[in-house]
Design a protein around this motif. Structure first.
Motif, PDB file in Angstrom:
ATOM      1  N   LYS A  86     -10.239  11.447  12.563  1.00  0.00           N
ATOM      2  CA  LYS A  86      -9.191  11.734  11.596  1.00  0.00           C
ATOM      3  C   LYS A  86      -9.625  12.917  10.744  1.00  0.00           C
ATOM      4  N   GLY A  87      -8.641  13.601  10.157  1.00  0.00           N
ATOM      5  CA  GLY A  87      -8.956  14.730   9.288  1.00  0.00           C
ATOM      6  C   GLY A  87      -9.092  16.033  10.057  1.00  0.00           C
ATOM      7  N   LYS A  88      -9.831  16.975   9.455  1.00  0.00           N
ATOM      8  CA  LYS A  88      -9.917  18.319  10.018  1.00  0.00           C
ATOM      9  C   LYS A  88     -11.355  18.834  10.076  1.00  0.00           C
ATOM     10  N   LEU A  89     -11.570  19.716  11.038  1.00  0.00           N
ATOM     11  CA  LEU A  89     -12.760  20.552  11.085  1.00  0.00           C
ATOM     12  C   LEU A  89     -12.306  22.001  10.935  1.00  0.00           C
ATOM     13  N   LYS A  90     -12.894  22.695   9.986  1.00  0.00           N
ATOM     14  CA  LYS A  90     -12.623  24.122   9.815  1.00  0.00           C
ATOM     15  C   LYS A  90     -13.839  24.892  10.310  1.00  0.00           C
ATOM     16  N   ILE A  91     -13.631  25.705  11.332  1.00  0.00           N
ATOM     17  CA  ILE A  91     -14.731  26.397  12.005  1.00  0.00           C
ATOM     18  C   ILE A  91     -14.562  27.897  11.808  1.00  0.00           C
ATOM     19  N   THR A  92     -15.530  28.534  11.169  1.00  0.00           N
ATOM     20  CA  THR A  92     -15.458  29.969  10.888  1.00  0.00           C
ATOM     21  C   THR A  92     -16.546  30.699  11.651  1.00  0.00           C
ATOM     22  N   LEU A  93     -16.148  31.721  12.416  1.00  0.00           N
ATOM     23  CA  LEU A  93     -17.094  32.547  13.166  1.00  0.00           C
ATOM     24  C   LEU A  93     -17.183  33.932  12.540  1.00  0.00           C
ATOM     25  N   THR A  94     -18.414  34.403  12.313  1.00  0.00           N
ATOM     26  CA  THR A  94     -18.581  35.787  11.864  1.00  0.00           C
ATOM     27  C   THR A  94     -18.692  36.725  13.056  1.00  0.00           C
ATOM     28  N   GLY A  95     -18.900  36.156  14.231  1.00  0.00           N
ATOM     29  CA  GLY A  95     -19.008  36.913  15.477  1.00  0.00           C
ATOM     30  C   GLY A  95     -19.144  35.918  16.607  1.00  0.00           C
ATOM     31  N   ALA A  96     -19.226  36.403  17.835  1.00  0.00           N
ATOM     32  CA  ALA A  96     -19.386  35.501  18.980  1.00  0.00           C
ATOM     33  C   ALA A  96     -20.663  34.685  18.819  1.00  0.00           C
ATOM     34  N   VAL A  97     -20.609  33.399  19.135  1.00  0.00           N
ATOM     35  CA  VAL A  97     -21.755  32.514  18.955  1.00  0.00           C
ATOM     36  C   VAL A  97     -22.964  32.992  19.741  1.00  0.00           C
ATOM     37  N   ILE A  98     -22.746  33.685  20.859  1.00  0.00           N
ATOM     38  CA  ILE A  98     -23.853  34.142  21.708  1.00  0.00           C
ATOM     39  C   ILE A  98     -24.458  35.462  21.226  1.00  0.00           C
ATOM     40  N   THR A  99     -23.946  36.005  20.120  1.00  0.00           N
ATOM     41  CA  THR A  99     -24.443  37.274  19.597  1.00  0.00           C
ATOM     42  C   THR A  99     -25.450  37.046  18.476  1.00  0.00           C
ATOM     43  N   THR A 100     -26.603  37.685  18.585  1.00  0.00           N
ATOM     44  CA  THR A 100     -27.642  37.533  17.563  1.00  0.00           C
ATOM     45  C   THR A 100     -27.115  37.917  16.183  1.00  0.00           C
ATOM     46  N   GLY A 101     -27.366  37.065  15.221  1.00  0.00           N
ATOM     47  CA  GLY A 101     -26.921  37.314  13.849  1.00  0.00           C
ATOM     48  C   GLY A 101     -25.604  36.654  13.501  1.00  0.00           C
ATOM     49  N   SER A 102     -24.846  36.227  14.502  1.00  0.00           N
ATOM     50  CA  SER A 102     -23.556  35.579  14.232  1.00  0.00           C
ATOM     51  C   SER A 102     -23.754  34.171  13.692  1.00  0.00           C
ATOM     52  N   LYS A 103     -22.814  33.753  12.853  1.00  0.00           N
ATOM     53  CA  LYS A 103     -22.891  32.422  12.260  1.00  0.00           C
ATOM     54  C   LYS A 103     -21.596  31.663  12.518  1.00  0.00           C
ATOM     55  N   MET A 104     -21.733  30.409  12.884  1.00  0.00           N
ATOM     56  CA  MET A 104     -20.608  29.497  13.022  1.00  0.00           C
ATOM     57  C   MET A 104     -20.755  28.429  11.940  1.00  0.00           C
ATOM     58  N   THR A 105     -19.771  28.341  11.051  1.00  0.00           N
ATOM     59  CA  THR A 105     -19.803  27.378   9.960  1.00  0.00           C
ATOM     60  C   THR A 105     -18.750  26.306  10.206  1.00  0.00           C
ATOM     61  N   ILE A 106     -19.172  25.042  10.128  1.00  0.00           N
ATOM     62  CA  ILE A 106     -18.268  23.915  10.351  1.00  0.00           C
ATOM     63  C   ILE A 106     -18.128  23.149   9.045  1.00  0.00           C
ATOM     64  N   GLU A 107     -16.902  23.092   8.532  1.00  0.00           N
ATOM     65  CA  GLU A 107     -16.616  22.353   7.300  1.00  0.00           C
ATOM     66  C   GLU A 107     -15.779  21.125   7.642  1.00  0.00           C
ATOM     67  N   ARG A 108     -16.113  19.982   7.053  1.00  0.00           N
ATOM     68  CA  ARG A 108     -15.386  18.744   7.288  1.00  0.00           C
ATOM     69  C   ARG A 108     -14.424  18.486   6.141  1.00  0.00           C
ATOM     70  N   ILE A 109     -13.168  18.225   6.490  1.00  0.00           N
ATOM     71  CA  ILE A 109     -12.127  18.026   5.485  1.00  0.00           C
ATOM     72  C   ILE A 109     -11.481  16.659   5.712  1.00  0.00           C
ATOM     73  N   ASP A 110     -11.735  15.706   4.784  1.00  0.00           N
ATOM     74  CA  ASP A 110     -11.204  14.337   4.923  1.00  0.00           C
ATOM     75  C   ASP A 110     -11.417  13.827   6.344  1.00  0.00           C
ATOM     76  N   TYR A 111     -12.641  13.949   6.826  1.00  0.00           N
ATOM     77  CA  TYR A 111     -12.951  13.793   8.247  1.00  0.00           C
ATOM     78  C   TYR A 111     -13.740  12.513   8.517  1.00  0.00           C
ATOM     79  N   SER A 112     -13.393  11.838   9.602  1.00  0.00           N
ATOM     80  CA  SER A 112     -14.135  10.642   9.999  1.00  0.00           C
ATOM     81  C   SER A 112     -14.163  10.524  11.513  1.00  0.00           C
ATOM     82  N   ILE A 113     -15.193   9.834  12.012  1.00  0.00           N
ATOM     83  CA  ILE A 113     -15.314   9.490  13.423  1.00  0.00           C
ATOM     84  C   ILE A 113     -15.461   7.974  13.503  1.00  0.00           C
ATOM     85  N   ALA A 114     -14.517   7.325  14.178  1.00  0.00           N
ATOM     86  CA  ALA A 114     -14.550   5.864  14.338  1.00  0.00           C
ATOM     87  C   ALA A 114     -14.733   5.146  13.001  1.00  0.00           C
TER      88      ALA A 114
END
Length: 273
Positions: free
Chosen positions: A106-134
């Protein structure tokens, strides 16, 4: 999805852990043992959310046609706020309940990429918004930063900040940590995820319980995590905190939910997620 994706449901059903030991053993302290189980559950959830983010952000045209991800029943939107290729923001919205193979998110995941995940220096940020698993509520942010220095050995740091895990009984576990992750298989097929194998050679994870206890888990022997498996299948963690001073052992590279905790006095506990 594979049957092994029932991890969180199993955690939910077993109230985090089973402990196979005498009930009068002083090591079987409720605060400490629940913290071990919570830590393993938190780490598993972090890996699952990273897996979701990778499956959502991997170019679909290059991925395996048979590959499905845990976001298949969610509503996914993509934005480029600056009008350029990056940063790119993905929102994975599970609404009031999105179930795959008996696992409900339930809820949301907000995923922000500064560049492709396979590129050195790139960052993937995962934010949880009112989020639950089971029914297990998860809060906080995961930062997954590409720190590759050798092209044939992709590498990332996984940093968790402001982590908060609330179990079905309402117990709260605050958590922070940082791990180094290296990809050891599947490098030649960067947009095919299912053949990827990752190793975690170093890192530390700290859990603080609602009773004020602290548990620290540090990589003792390299952890092995296959993309195709929801479980860490091999490796060891040193556990220190409260009555506990011992080792969590994930086994011999089998994809299953079992692991063991061995206390410093040699007493072994059979545990299951």
């Amino acid at each position: 999805m594979k049957k092994i994706f029932l991890l969180s449901l199993t955690i939910c059903a077993t109230a985090l852990i089973y402990v196979s030991c005498s009930s009068n053993d002083e090591i079987a302290n409720q605060t400490d043992t629940s913290a071990v189980g919570a830590s393993v559950a938190i780490d598993a959830a972090n890996e699952m959310d990273i897996k979701t983010a990778l499956s959502v952000t991997t170019p679909a045209q290059a991925a395996k046609a048979t590959e499905t991800g845990p976001a298949t029943c969610a509503v996914i939107t993509v934005e480029t706020p600056n009008g350029t290729a990056y940063p790119k923001v993905f929102t994975v919205d599970y609404g009031t309940g999105c179930t795959i193979n008996q696992l409900t998110r339930k809820g949301k995941l907000k995923i922000t990429l500064t560049g492709a995940v396979i590129t050195t220096g790139s960052k993937m940020t995962i934010e949880r918004i009112d989020y639950s698993i089971a029914g297990l509520k998860l809060e906080g942010t995961i930062e997954y930063t590409n720190t590759t220095t050798v092209a044939t050995v992709p590498q990332w740091t996984r940093k968790v900040t402001n982590g908060k895990f609330t179990d079905l009984q309402g117990r709260v576990y605050l958590n922070t940590g940082i791990f180094t992750t290296k990809q050891t298989a599947g490098v030649d097929t960067p947009y095919v995820l299912d053949d990827n194998v990752y190793e975690i050679p170093e890192g530390t994870h700290t859990i603080t319980t609602d009773k004020g206890g602290t548990l620290t888990l540090t990589v003792k022997e390299t952890l092995v995590k296959k993309y195709s498996c929801e479980f860490i299948s091999k490796g060891k963690l040193q556990v220190v905190g409260g009555y506990l001073n011992g080792v969590v052992d994930y086994g011999n590279n089998d994809c299953d939910s079992k692991y063991t905790y061995t206390h410093e006095n040699g007493t072994a506990y059979t545990l299951s997620m």
